[in-house]
Design a protein around this motif. Sequence first.
Motif, mmCIF file in Angstrom:
data_model
loop_
_atom_site.group_PDB
_atom_site.id
_atom_site.type_symbol
_atom_site.label_atom_id
_atom_site.label_comp_id
_atom_site.label_asym_id
_atom_site.label_seq_id
_atom_site.Cartn_x
_atom_site.Cartn_y
_atom_site.Cartn_z
ATOM 1 N N LEU A 23 -1.174 -7.540 27.735
ATOM 2 C CA LEU A 23 -2.373 -6.791 27.386
ATOM 3 C C LEU A 23 -3.066 -6.170 28.588
ATOM 4 O O LEU A 23 -4.046 -5.468 28.438
ATOM 5 C CB LEU A 23 -3.358 -7.720 26.665
ATOM 6 C CG LEU A 23 -2.867 -8.322 25.360
ATOM 7 C CD1 LEU A 23 -3.906 -9.292 24.815
ATOM 8 C CD2 LEU A 23 -2.554 -7.261 24.348
ATOM 9 N N ALA A 24 -2.566 -6.396 29.767
ATOM 10 C CA ALA A 24 -3.279 -5.987 30.978
ATOM 11 C C ALA A 24 -3.399 -4.475 31.120
ATOM 12 O O ALA A 24 -4.353 -3.999 31.704
ATOM 13 C CB ALA A 24 -2.590 -6.574 32.207
ATOM 14 N N GLN A 25 -2.466 -3.724 30.615
ATOM 15 C CA GLN A 25 -2.470 -2.283 30.850
ATOM 16 C C GLN A 25 -2.840 -1.469 29.620
ATOM 17 O O GLN A 25 -2.613 -0.278 29.599
ATOM 18 C CB GLN A 25 -1.093 -1.846 31.369
ATOM 19 C CG GLN A 25 -0.689 -2.489 32.665
ATOM 20 C CD GLN A 25 -1.655 -2.216 33.783
ATOM 21 O OE1 GLN A 25 -2.113 -1.100 33.961
ATOM 22 N NE2 GLN A 25 -1.999 -3.237 34.541
ATOM 23 N N ASP A 26 -3.442 -2.064 28.588
ATOM 24 C CA ASP A 26 -3.709 -1.287 27.391
ATOM 25 C C ASP A 26 -5.087 -0.643 27.374
ATOM 26 O O ASP A 26 -5.438 0.045 26.455
ATOM 27 C CB ASP A 26 -3.484 -2.116 26.133
ATOM 28 C CG ASP A 26 -4.507 -3.215 25.945
ATOM 29 O OD1 ASP A 26 -5.214 -3.554 26.903
ATOM 30 O OD2 ASP A 26 -4.589 -3.739 24.826
ATOM 31 N N ARG A 27 -5.885 -0.818 28.415
ATOM 32 C CA ARG A 27 -7.207 -0.197 28.498
ATOM 33 C C ARG A 27 -7.241 0.741 29.706
ATOM 34 O O ARG A 27 -6.721 0.413 30.763
ATOM 35 C CB ARG A 27 -8.291 -1.250 28.624
ATOM 36 C CG ARG A 27 -8.380 -2.107 27.386
ATOM 37 C CD ARG A 27 -9.669 -2.882 27.325
ATOM 38 N NE ARG A 27 -9.620 -3.857 26.270
ATOM 39 C CZ ARG A 27 -9.777 -3.575 24.975
ATOM 40 N NH1 ARG A 27 -9.986 -2.353 24.605
ATOM 41 N NH2 ARG A 27 -9.721 -4.529 24.070
ATOM 42 N N ILE A 28 -7.878 1.879 29.499
ATOM 43 C CA ILE A 28 -7.999 2.856 30.582
ATOM 44 C C ILE A 28 -9.472 3.187 30.798
ATOM 45 O O ILE A 28 -10.302 3.001 29.907
ATOM 46 C CB ILE A 28 -7.191 4.139 30.299
ATOM 47 C CG1 ILE A 28 -7.636 4.798 28.991
ATOM 48 C CG2 ILE A 28 -5.699 3.842 30.313
ATOM 49 C CD1 ILE A 28 -7.003 6.162 28.720
ATOM 50 N N LEU A 29 -9.772 3.680 31.977
ATOM 51 C CA LEU A 29 -11.108 4.149 32.328
ATOM 52 C C LEU A 29 -11.028 5.661 32.482
ATOM 53 O O LEU A 29 -10.170 6.170 33.213
ATOM 54 C CB LEU A 29 -11.574 3.503 33.639
ATOM 55 C CG LEU A 29 -12.897 4.012 34.201
ATOM 56 C CD1 LEU A 29 -14.055 3.654 33.277
ATOM 57 C CD2 LEU A 29 -13.124 3.455 35.592
ATOM 58 N N ILE A 30 -11.914 6.361 31.796
ATOM 59 C CA ILE A 30 -12.023 7.815 31.915
ATOM 60 C C ILE A 30 -13.363 8.081 32.585
ATOM 61 O O ILE A 30 -14.413 7.740 32.040
ATOM 62 C CB ILE A 30 -11.950 8.501 30.541
ATOM 63 C CG1 ILE A 30 -10.633 8.145 29.843
ATOM 64 C CG2 ILE A 30 -12.107 10.016 30.699
ATOM 65 C CD1 ILE A 30 -10.554 8.612 28.408
ATOM 66 N N SER A 31 -13.320 8.671 33.765
ATOM 67 C CA SER A 31 -14.557 8.911 34.509
ATOM 68 C C SER A 31 -14.716 10.396 34.805
ATOM 69 O O SER A 31 -13.734 11.126 34.956
ATOM 70 C CB SER A 31 -14.585 8.089 35.799
ATOM 71 O OG SER A 31 -13.464 8.362 36.594
ATOM 72 N N SER A 32 -15.978 10.824 34.850
ATOM 73 C CA SER A 32 -16.313 12.213 35.159
ATOM 74 C C SER A 32 -17.723 12.241 35.728
ATOM 75 O O SER A 32 -18.413 11.222 35.741
ATOM 76 C CB SER A 32 -16.249 13.072 33.889
ATOM 77 O OG SER A 32 -17.354 12.808 33.056
#
Length: 139
Positions: A23-32
């Motif tokens: 489960l470690a890589q199933d979340r992402i951060l979208i930054s702007s």
Amino acid sequence: MKSIVRAIWVSGFLTLQPGGSALAQDRILISSDWGNVTAKLADNAAARALDGMLPLTIKMDDHLRQEKTGDLPAALPSAPRQRQFSAGTLGLWNSGDFVIYYRQGRVPPPGIVILGQIQGDVSIFDRPGEVTIKIDNAR
């Protein structure tokens, strides 16, 4: 036989635990410059390929006052498509067209590949004009 069953049970249990490697890589951060949101990736080949491209920087343009769209550096594999989307849906229109939907709606056939779902305030993208986003694994 009991030890094999137990090993399978323990392996499955550990895989399902929060923070486990599956489960470690199933979340992402979208930054702007407009703000940051996290998203949970879908379980399909296209989302896994997107995860493998990270980190990414994408220039996004507003389209139809419902979405931001931008070009990925490479095409993603195909996956099942659907026509309905909700606010916060991350999608793939053509094989290299990344989309962040900030309103709900419906697209014409053949539909979009669902890449994930934002788990924050997607209204940060609900403004005209372009924005550059950075996508990386959430830590």
